[in-house]
Design a protein around this motif. Sequence first.
Motif, PDB file in Angstrom:
ATOM      1  N   ALA A 112      51.283  38.439  39.282  1.00  0.00           N
ATOM      2  CA  ALA A 112      51.355  38.650  37.834  1.00  0.00           C
ATOM      3  C   ALA A 112      49.985  38.542  37.183  1.00  0.00           C
ATOM      4  O   ALA A 112      49.627  39.348  36.308  1.00  0.00           O
ATOM      5  N   VAL A 113      49.194  37.545  37.598  1.00  0.00           N
ATOM      6  CA  VAL A 113      47.849  37.379  37.037  1.00  0.00           C
ATOM      7  C   VAL A 113      46.968  38.563  37.415  1.00  0.00           C
ATOM      8  O   VAL A 113      46.178  39.056  36.591  1.00  0.00           O
ATOM      9  N   SER A 114      47.091  39.055  38.644  1.00  0.00           N
ATOM     10  CA  SER A 114      46.285  40.192  39.092  1.00  0.00           C
ATOM     11  C   SER A 114      46.597  41.440  38.283  1.00  0.00           C
ATOM     12  O   SER A 114      45.689  42.161  37.838  1.00  0.00           O
ATOM     13  N   ILE A 115      47.888  41.727  38.080  1.00  0.00           N
ATOM     14  CA  ILE A 115      48.274  42.901  37.297  1.00  0.00           C
ATOM     15  C   ILE A 115      47.817  42.745  35.849  1.00  0.00           C
ATOM     16  O   ILE A 115      47.348  43.702  35.216  1.00  0.00           O
ATOM     17  N   SER A 116      47.924  41.530  35.314  1.00  0.00           N
ATOM     18  CA  SER A 116      47.451  41.275  33.955  1.00  0.00           C
ATOM     19  C   SER A 116      45.953  41.517  33.850  1.00  0.00           C
ATOM     20  O   SER A 116      45.463  42.130  32.885  1.00  0.00           O
ATOM     21  N   CYS A 117      45.212  41.041  34.836  1.00  0.00           N
ATOM     22  CA  CYS A 117      43.761  41.225  34.876  1.00  0.00           C
ATOM     23  C   CYS A 117      43.402  42.706  34.868  1.00  0.00           C
ATOM     24  O   CYS A 117      42.546  43.151  34.098  1.00  0.00           O
ATOM     25  N   ILE A 118      44.077  43.474  35.709  1.00  0.00           N
ATOM     26  CA  ILE A 118      43.780  44.905  35.813  1.00  0.00           C
ATOM     27  C   ILE A 118      44.066  45.616  34.502  1.00  0.00           C
ATOM     28  O   ILE A 118      43.222  46.361  33.981  1.00  0.00           O
ATOM     29  N   THR A 119      45.247  45.397  33.946  1.00  0.00           N
ATOM     30  CA  THR A 119      45.623  46.119  32.733  1.00  0.00           C
ATOM     31  C   THR A 119      44.785  45.700  31.532  1.00  0.00           C
ATOM     32  O   THR A 119      44.478  46.530  30.668  1.00  0.00           O
ATOM     33  N   SER A 161      49.539  42.306  23.501  1.00  0.00           N
ATOM     34  CA  SER A 161      50.377  42.289  24.704  1.00  0.00           C
ATOM     35  C   SER A 161      50.022  41.146  25.652  1.00  0.00           C
ATOM     36  O   SER A 161      50.633  41.025  26.715  1.00  0.00           O
ATOM     37  N   TYR A 162      49.037  40.316  25.290  1.00  0.00           N
ATOM     38  CA  TYR A 162      48.539  39.281  26.191  1.00  0.00           C
ATOM     39  C   TYR A 162      48.520  37.910  25.527  1.00  0.00           C
ATOM     40  O   TYR A 162      48.220  37.782  24.343  1.00  0.00           O
ATOM     41  N   GLY A 163      48.853  36.903  26.317  1.00  0.00           N
ATOM     42  CA  GLY A 163      48.636  35.526  25.925  1.00  0.00           C
ATOM     43  C   GLY A 163      47.379  35.024  26.602  1.00  0.00           C
ATOM     44  O   GLY A 163      46.781  35.712  27.434  1.00  0.00           O
ATOM     45  N   CYS A 218      38.719  32.289  31.051  1.00  0.00           N
ATOM     46  CA  CYS A 218      39.735  32.515  30.028  1.00  0.00           C
ATOM     47  C   CYS A 218      40.536  33.732  30.458  1.00  0.00           C
ATOM     48  O   CYS A 218      40.025  34.853  30.434  1.00  0.00           O
ATOM     49  N   LEU A 219      41.773  33.516  30.885  1.00  0.00           N
ATOM     50  CA  LEU A 219      42.602  34.594  31.418  1.00  0.00           C
ATOM     51  C   LEU A 219      43.525  35.155  30.348  1.00  0.00           C
ATOM     52  O   LEU A 219      44.056  34.423  29.511  1.00  0.00           O
ATOM     53  N   LYS A 220      43.717  36.452  30.397  1.00  0.00           N
ATOM     54  CA  LYS A 220      44.672  37.131  29.537  1.00  0.00           C
ATOM     55  C   LYS A 220      45.879  37.527  30.391  1.00  0.00           C
ATOM     56  O   LYS A 220      45.748  38.279  31.349  1.00  0.00           O
ATOM     57  N   ILE A 221      47.057  37.001  30.003  1.00  0.00           N
ATOM     58  CA  ILE A 221      48.268  37.191  30.797  1.00  0.00           C
ATOM     59  C   ILE A 221      49.263  38.037  30.020  1.00  0.00           C
ATOM     60  O   ILE A 221      49.549  37.765  28.845  1.00  0.00           O
ATOM     61  N   TYR A 259      38.389  39.929  38.580  1.00  0.00           N
ATOM     62  CA  TYR A 259      37.854  40.037  37.220  1.00  0.00           C
ATOM     63  C   TYR A 259      36.451  40.639  37.227  1.00  0.00           C
ATOM     64  O   TYR A 259      36.136  41.520  36.419  1.00  0.00           O
ATOM     65  N   VAL A 260      35.596  40.168  38.119  1.00  0.00           N
ATOM     66  CA  VAL A 260      34.226  40.693  38.189  1.00  0.00           C
ATOM     67  C   VAL A 260      34.246  42.182  38.522  1.00  0.00           C
ATOM     68  O   VAL A 260      33.496  42.984  37.933  1.00  0.00           O
ATOM     69  N   LEU A 261      35.120  42.569  39.451  1.00  0.00           N
ATOM     70  CA  LEU A 261      35.226  43.978  39.826  1.00  0.00           C
ATOM     71  C   LEU A 261      35.672  44.826  38.644  1.00  0.00           C
ATOM     72  O   LEU A 261      35.073  45.863  38.345  1.00  0.00           O
ATOM     73  N   MET A 262      36.716  44.386  37.947  1.00  0.00           N
ATOM     74  CA  MET A 262      37.231  45.161  36.819  1.00  0.00           C
ATOM     75  C   MET A 262      36.192  45.289  35.711  1.00  0.00           C
ATOM     76  O   MET A 262      36.094  46.324  35.051  1.00  0.00           O
ATOM     77  N   GLN A 263      35.410  44.223  35.486  1.00  0.00           N
ATOM     78  CA  GLN A 263      34.393  44.265  34.440  1.00  0.00           C
ATOM     79  C   GLN A 263      33.260  45.226  34.753  1.00  0.00           C
ATOM     80  O   GLN A 263      32.621  45.758  33.849  1.00  0.00           O
ATOM     81  N   ASN A 264      32.994  45.440  36.022  1.00  0.00           N
ATOM     82  CA  ASN A 264      31.834  46.231  36.419  1.00  0.00           C
ATOM     83  C   ASN A 264      32.165  47.671  36.787  1.00  0.00           C
ATOM     84  O   ASN A 264      31.253  48.462  37.040  1.00  0.00           O
ATOM     85  N   LEU A 265      33.440  48.029  36.811  1.00  0.00           N
ATOM     86  CA  LEU A 265      33.790  49.427  37.029  1.00  0.00           C
ATOM     87  C   LEU A 265      33.552  50.223  35.758  1.00  0.00           C
ATOM     88  O   LEU A 265      33.744  49.731  34.649  1.00  0.00           O
TER      89      LEU A 265
END
Length: 311
Positions: A41-48, A58-60, A68-71, A167-173
Motif C-alpha cells: 500500500a505504501v509503495s503504490i501510494s508513493c508511486i501515485t 487523496s492522501y493522508g 514524510c509519507l503520503k498515503i 521515493y528517491v527513484l520516483m523523485q528523479n524520474l
Amino acid sequence: MATAQLLHIGQKPKTLKETSLFPNRVATEQQSMVLVKRLLAVSISCITYLRGLFPESSYGTCYLDDMCLKILREDKSCQGSLQIVKCRIQGCFDALEKNYLHMAVLTIYTNPKEPEHMTEFYRFKFKYSRNGPQMDFDSGDTQGNFTNGGNSEEIKQASILLIRKLYVLMQNLGPLPNDITLTMKLFYYNDVTPNDYQPPGFKEGNISDCLLFDGEPVNLKVGSVSTGFHIMKVRVTTDSKRMGLLESNLVEENGSTEISHQGLDCDEEEEEGSTKKLRLDSAFSQEEASGPGKKRKVSMPVNSILAAQHL
C-alpha cells in the motif's frame, strides 16, 4: 508536462506522532502478512503521489524515520484514487491472504483505446513459503529464495530502505505525459488458485496479447524484502528519456519495445545475456502453469480503465 509532487525529508513536527506503519515484531505469518500488505500500500501510494497522479486531497500524511509519507485514502471527490484504494489494493490484499497472488502489475498508458501501449509500469512479485508468504526487499537474495528473514529490526530497516529507494527513484524520474491512464493486472499461481477465483473489484483478464512500450524501456530494480514467510520484489520499467542522472546500479537492462505478458514475470537471471526482450514463453515453467498449454490465470479491473487525474 505534469509536475510530480515532492517527498519531504527532514525533522518531523514534534506535535505529530509517528505512525506505526510496520509491526514491531515479525515472528508469525500474520505479522508478516501485515507487513507485506502495508509495504504494498505504501509503495503504490508513493508511486501515485510522486508521479502526480491524484490531487493532494487523496492522501493522508504519516512519518517514517525522517520521511514524510503520503498515503492514499478514500477520497470521494476523486473517483480514480477511490478505485485504487477500495478495489485495486483491497483486491491485492484478498489474493495475498489466500496465497494466490504471484504478481501485481500497475500500468500507465496514454491512449485509453490502446491499453497495450504502455509508457511506464511497476511490478510487485510475491512468493510464499510452506509456512506462509515471504517478501524480498533488497535483502541481497537476488535469486528470490526464502531465508530466515533476519530479526524483526532487520526486516523493518530493510522495509524502510525499500520505501526510501522507491521515493528517491520516483523523485528523479522525468515527468510523465499529460492525460495518462492507470490500470492494474493481477497474476496468480495456477496450481493453488481456483479457476473461478476473482478478488473483489476484478474480473477475468486476457494474457494472449503482446504489450507494446512507447519509447525505449529501461528496467529498474528497486529491491526486495524477506520475512521468512513472504518475499516481495519491486521492479520499475520506464522510458530511457526519463532516467536523467539516476544511478546506473538500478538499471537491469534495456528492454524490447514488444513485451509479452509472461515477460513481465522474468526474474533477474532470465533478463541476463544478449537478449533484450522480456520473454513470455520462458517465464513460466510447465510446473508453475500446472501442465503444458495451460494459460497463466490473470485478473483485470471490473470497472472501466481508471483515468488518472494527472497534475
